[in-house]
Motif scaffolding. Structure first.
Motif, PDB file in Angstrom:
ATOM      1  N   PHE A 160       0.823  -1.203   0.000  1.00  0.00           N
ATOM      2  CA  PHE A 160       0.000   0.000   0.000  1.00  0.00           C
ATOM      3  C   PHE A 160       0.864   1.263   0.000  1.00  0.00           C
ATOM      4  CE2 PHE A 160      -2.830  -3.227   1.824  1.00  0.00           C
ATOM      5  CZ  PHE A 160      -3.933  -3.084   0.995  1.00  0.00           C
ATOM      6  N   ASP A 161       2.013   1.196   0.668  1.00  0.00           N
ATOM      7  CA  ASP A 161       2.942   2.330   0.635  1.00  0.00           C
ATOM      8  C   ASP A 161       3.512   2.528  -0.763  1.00  0.00           C
ATOM      9  OD1 ASP A 161       2.595   2.973   3.289  1.00  0.00           O
ATOM     10  OD2 ASP A 161       4.265   1.716   3.974  1.00  0.00           O
ATOM     11  N   ILE A 162       3.803   1.413  -1.437  1.00  0.00           N
ATOM     12  CA  ILE A 162       4.307   1.493  -2.822  1.00  0.00           C
ATOM     13  C   ILE A 162       3.263   2.139  -3.720  1.00  0.00           C
ATOM     14  CG2 ILE A 162       5.013   0.152  -4.834  1.00  0.00           C
ATOM     15  CD1 ILE A 162       6.179  -1.915  -2.880  1.00  0.00           C
ATOM     16  N   LEU A 163       2.017   1.707  -3.584  1.00  0.00           N
ATOM     17  CA  LEU A 163       0.945   2.270  -4.404  1.00  0.00           C
ATOM     18  C   LEU A 163       0.726   3.742  -4.080  1.00  0.00           C
ATOM     19  CD1 LEU A 163      -1.649  -0.659  -4.306  1.00  0.00           C
ATOM     20  CD2 LEU A 163      -0.230   0.037  -6.241  1.00  0.00           C
ATOM     21  N   LEU A 164       0.810   4.081  -2.793  1.00  0.00           N
ATOM     22  CA  LEU A 164       0.628   5.472  -2.389  1.00  0.00           C
ATOM     23  C   LEU A 164       1.745   6.348  -2.945  1.00  0.00           C
ATOM     24  CD1 LEU A 164      -1.002   7.528  -0.758  1.00  0.00           C
ATOM     25  CD2 LEU A 164       0.393   6.941   1.250  1.00  0.00           C
ATOM     26  N   TYR A 165       2.978   5.867  -2.879  1.00  0.00           N
ATOM     27  CA  TYR A 165       4.110   6.617  -3.416  1.00  0.00           C
ATOM     28  C   TYR A 165       3.960   6.776  -4.937  1.00  0.00           C
ATOM     29  CZ  TYR A 165       8.946   8.032  -4.296  1.00  0.00           C
ATOM     30  OH  TYR A 165      10.070   8.717  -4.693  1.00  0.00           O
ATOM     31  N   SER A 166       3.541   5.701  -5.599  1.00  0.00           N
ATOM     32  CA  SER A 166       3.332   5.755  -7.050  1.00  0.00           C
ATOM     33  C   SER A 166       2.243   6.761  -7.398  1.00  0.00           C
ATOM     34  CB  SER A 166       2.949   4.369  -7.581  1.00  0.00           C
ATOM     35  OG  SER A 166       3.938   3.415  -7.272  1.00  0.00           O
ATOM     36  N   TYR A 167       1.197   6.791  -6.577  1.00  0.00           N
ATOM     37  CA  TYR A 167       0.101   7.731  -6.806  1.00  0.00           C
ATOM     38  C   TYR A 167       0.587   9.171  -6.693  1.00  0.00           C
ATOM     39  CZ  TYR A 167      -4.298  10.224  -6.090  1.00  0.00           C
ATOM     40  OH  TYR A 167      -5.332  11.113  -6.199  1.00  0.00           O
ATOM     41  N   GLU A 168       1.430   9.421  -5.706  1.00  0.00           N
ATOM     42  CA  GLU A 168       1.929  10.779  -5.499  1.00  0.00           C
ATOM     43  C   GLU A 168       2.839  11.208  -6.637  1.00  0.00           C
ATOM     44  OE1 GLU A 168       3.682  10.447  -1.664  1.00  0.00           O
ATOM     45  OE2 GLU A 168       1.780  10.748  -0.580  1.00  0.00           O
ATOM     46  N   LYS A 169       3.530  10.237  -7.250  1.00  0.00           N
ATOM     47  CA  LYS A 169       4.381  10.558  -8.404  1.00  0.00           C
ATOM     48  C   LYS A 169       3.542  10.800  -9.652  1.00  0.00           C
ATOM     49  CE  LYS A 169       8.661  10.305  -6.896  1.00  0.00           C
ATOM     50  NZ  LYS A 169       9.617  11.424  -7.035  1.00  0.00           N
ATOM     51  N   ASN A 170       2.597   9.895  -9.872  1.00  0.00           N
ATOM     52  CA  ASN A 170       1.724  10.009 -11.051  1.00  0.00           C
ATOM     53  C   ASN A 170       0.481   9.156 -10.799  1.00  0.00           C
ATOM     54  OD1 ASN A 170       0.431  10.047 -13.524  1.00  0.00           O
ATOM     55  ND2 ASN A 170       2.300   9.812 -14.717  1.00  0.00           N
ATOM     56  N   LYS A 171      -0.651   9.804 -10.576  1.00  0.00           N
ATOM     57  CA  LYS A 171      -1.878   9.070 -10.215  1.00  0.00           C
ATOM     58  C   LYS A 171      -2.335   8.109 -11.307  1.00  0.00           C
ATOM     59  CE  LYS A 171      -5.049  12.728 -11.756  1.00  0.00           C
ATOM     60  NZ  LYS A 171      -6.134  13.646 -11.325  1.00  0.00           N
ATOM     61  N   TYR A 172      -1.935   8.371 -12.561  1.00  0.00           N
ATOM     62  CA  TYR A 172      -2.370   7.503 -13.654  1.00  0.00           C
ATOM     63  C   TYR A 172      -1.697   6.126 -13.587  1.00  0.00           C
ATOM     64  CZ  TYR A 172      -4.564  11.659 -15.545  1.00  0.00           C
ATOM     65  OH  TYR A 172      -5.348  12.779 -15.701  1.00  0.00           O
ATOM     66  N   ILE A 173      -0.588   6.030 -12.850  1.00  0.00           N
ATOM     67  CA  ILE A 173       0.046   4.730 -12.650  1.00  0.00           C
ATOM     68  C   ILE A 173      -0.904   3.805 -11.889  1.00  0.00           C
ATOM     69  CG2 ILE A 173       1.930   3.512 -11.479  1.00  0.00           C
ATOM     70  CD1 ILE A 173       3.705   5.906 -11.990  1.00  0.00           C
ATOM     71  N   TYR A 175      -4.220   4.134 -11.682  1.00  0.00           N
ATOM     72  CA  TYR A 175      -5.381   3.823 -12.516  1.00  0.00           C
ATOM     73  C   TYR A 175      -5.034   2.720 -13.515  1.00  0.00           C
ATOM     74  CZ  TYR A 175      -7.015   8.288 -10.613  1.00  0.00           C
ATOM     75  OH  TYR A 175      -7.380   9.300  -9.767  1.00  0.00           O
ATOM     76  N   ALA A 176      -3.809   2.783 -14.056  1.00  0.00           N
ATOM     77  CA  ALA A 176      -3.357   1.736 -14.982  1.00  0.00           C
ATOM     78  C   ALA A 176      -3.268   0.390 -14.267  1.00  0.00           C
ATOM     79  CB  ALA A 176      -2.011   2.113 -15.576  1.00  0.00           C
ATOM     80  N   PHE A 177      -2.796   0.412 -13.012  1.00  0.00           N
ATOM     81  CA  PHE A 177      -2.705  -0.821 -12.223  1.00  0.00           C
ATOM     82  C   PHE A 177      -4.091  -1.422 -11.998  1.00  0.00           C
ATOM     83  CE2 PHE A 177      -3.097  -2.702  -7.945  1.00  0.00           C
ATOM     84  CZ  PHE A 177      -2.286  -3.820  -8.114  1.00  0.00           C
ATOM     85  N   ILE A 178      -5.074  -0.580 -11.654  1.00  0.00           N
ATOM     86  CA  ILE A 178      -6.438  -1.060 -11.426  1.00  0.00           C
ATOM     87  C   ILE A 178      -7.012  -1.681 -12.705  1.00  0.00           C
ATOM     88  CG2 ILE A 178      -8.803  -0.348 -10.883  1.00  0.00           C
ATOM     89  CD1 ILE A 178      -7.608   1.785  -9.022  1.00  0.00           C
ATOM     90  N   VAL A 179      -6.786  -1.005 -13.831  1.00  0.00           N
ATOM     91  CA  VAL A 179      -7.306  -1.503 -15.112  1.00  0.00           C
ATOM     92  C   VAL A 179      -6.640  -2.818 -15.500  1.00  0.00           C
ATOM     93  CG1 VAL A 179      -7.444  -1.048 -17.584  1.00  0.00           C
ATOM     94  CG2 VAL A 179      -7.971   0.777 -15.960  1.00  0.00           C
ATOM     95  N   LEU A 180      -5.301  -2.863 -15.423  1.00  0.00           N
ATOM     96  CA  LEU A 180      -4.564  -4.059 -15.834  1.00  0.00           C
ATOM     97  C   LEU A 180      -4.853  -5.243 -14.915  1.00  0.00           C
ATOM     98  CD1 LEU A 180      -1.089  -2.550 -16.800  1.00  0.00           C
ATOM     99  CD2 LEU A 180      -2.825  -3.472 -18.337  1.00  0.00           C
ATOM    100  N   SER A 181      -4.873  -4.994 -13.598  1.00  0.00           N
ATOM    101  CA  SER A 181      -5.163  -6.088 -12.669  1.00  0.00           C
ATOM    102  C   SER A 181      -6.599  -6.578 -12.847  1.00  0.00           C
ATOM    103  CB  SER A 181      -4.920  -5.643 -11.219  1.00  0.00           C
ATOM    104  OG  SER A 181      -5.784  -4.571 -10.868  1.00  0.00           O
ATOM    105  N   GLY A 182      -7.526  -5.641 -13.134  1.00  0.00           N
ATOM    106  CA  GLY A 182      -8.908  -6.029 -13.377  1.00  0.00           C
ATOM    107  C   GLY A 182      -9.043  -6.889 -14.621  1.00  0.00           C
ATOM    108  N   ILE A 183      -8.360  -6.479 -15.701  1.00  0.00           N
ATOM    109  CA  ILE A 183      -8.402  -7.260 -16.945  1.00  0.00           C
ATOM    110  C   ILE A 183      -7.819  -8.643 -16.727  1.00  0.00           C
ATOM    111  CG2 ILE A 183      -7.430  -7.453 -19.268  1.00  0.00           C
ATOM    112  CD1 ILE A 183      -7.622  -4.395 -19.463  1.00  0.00           C
ATOM    113  N   MET A 184      -6.659  -8.705 -16.052  1.00  0.00           N
ATOM    114  CA  MET A 184      -6.021  -9.996 -15.801  1.00  0.00           C
ATOM    115  C   MET A 184      -6.902 -10.889 -14.933  1.00  0.00           C
ATOM    116  SD  MET A 184      -3.418 -11.847 -16.507  1.00  0.00           S
ATOM    117  CE  MET A 184      -2.273 -10.645 -17.191  1.00  0.00           C
TER     118      MET A 184
END
Length: 279
Positions: A160-173, A175-184
């Motif tokens: 969750f810290d990794i995701l939070l840090y990624s979000y702070e760098k670029n929130k679209y990362i 959103y891409a994770f949610i989309v890709l993990s959902g598709i998979m």
């Protein structure tokens, strides 16, 4: 609460998710099996979509909570080979039970594990396949998070810290994770779990059985009742294996007076239509 930043429009999704969960669980416990057979296509579709989303969220959050970022790409190849093998075995069993290849598989299994243990073949195959699917999705999530950690040079191990840090760098990362993990997740669930889901249905007999009272007064006894792609009709037969059934009916839902299942649930509908006897 800090992790709520990871969700797009957190408050809206939170309220919507809570509302959908409430509706789904109330409906799940309130609606009888017979009622689900006669529900509208929109209601059935909404139930399926909400159920799939809830399962995806629960599984993904559990993986994020318990797993650690890792790059075990070498495990993916043997895992996918195993998934393909069990998928093929599942398809053969569900779609061609009496084929020569299935009879040969039966002989080999009986020779290896003896006749008494053969009855557990379906359940064992289903459990092994399901565990491999979960492991494949687990690896996908942990490998993705490991990629985020290495690319962004994050010095933390909590997902969750990794995701939070990624979000702070670029929130679209995120959103891409949610989309890709959902598709998979849905590829694994819908494509590779298809034959195993059919086996689970046979094992736990999720198909309703009961009698159907028609508006004409005729009563059809001891039939398995199936939903069809056309929600205006029900399919009923005296055998779980429809292709081998001696009696099969294709009934317009408006021709049904009521359906009585083993739980004695009834659905009343007094409209008049036609019934088509297939065999």
């Amino acid at each position: 609460m800090e992790y709520l930043k990871l969700l797009p429009i957190p408050s809206a999704i939170g309220w919507f998710g809570s509302f959908m969960l409430l509706i789904y669980f109330i409906d799940f416990f309130r609606t009888t099996p017979a009622a689900r057979l006669l529900e509208s296509s929109k209601t059935g579709l909404l139930r399926k979509i909400s159920k799939d989303i809830i399962i995806y969220l629960i599984v993904t959050v559990l993986i994020l909570f318990f797993a650690s970022p890792s790059n075990n790409s070498a495990l993916m190849i043997p895992l996918f080979i195993g998934i393909i093998i069990t998928t093929v075995l599942g398809l053969i069993y569900t779609e061609a039970k009496n084929s020569r290849i299935q009879l040969l598989i039966n002989k080999v299994i009986i020779k290896v594990v003896k006749t008494k243990a053969f009855r557990y073949y379906r359940l064992t195959l289903s459990l092994i396949h399901t565990l491999m699917i979960i492991n494949a999705y687990w690896l996908f999530v942990t490998m993705t998070l490991s990629g985020f950690k290495d690319t962004l040079n994050v010095d933390v191990t909590n997902n969750f810290d990794i995701l939070l840090y990624s979000y702070e760098k670029n929130k679209y990362i995120i959103y891409a994770f949610i989309v890709l993990s959902g598709i998979m997740f849905f590829v694994f669930q819908k494509m590779y779990m298809y034959p195993i889901n059919k086996i689970f249905s046979e094992i736990f007999n999720s198909v309703s059985k009961g009698r159907i009272k028609l508006t004409s007064g005729e009563v059809l006894h001891d039939l398995y009742i199936f939903q069809t792609s056309d929600t205006k009709f029900l399919l009923a037969s005296n055998d779980l294996n429809i292709s081998g059934a001696s009696k099969t009916y294709h009934i317009h839902r408006d021709k049904i007076d009521y359906i009585e299942t083993s739980s004695s649930s009834k659905i009343i509908d007094f409209k008049q239509q036609d019934i088509k006897r297939i065999t």
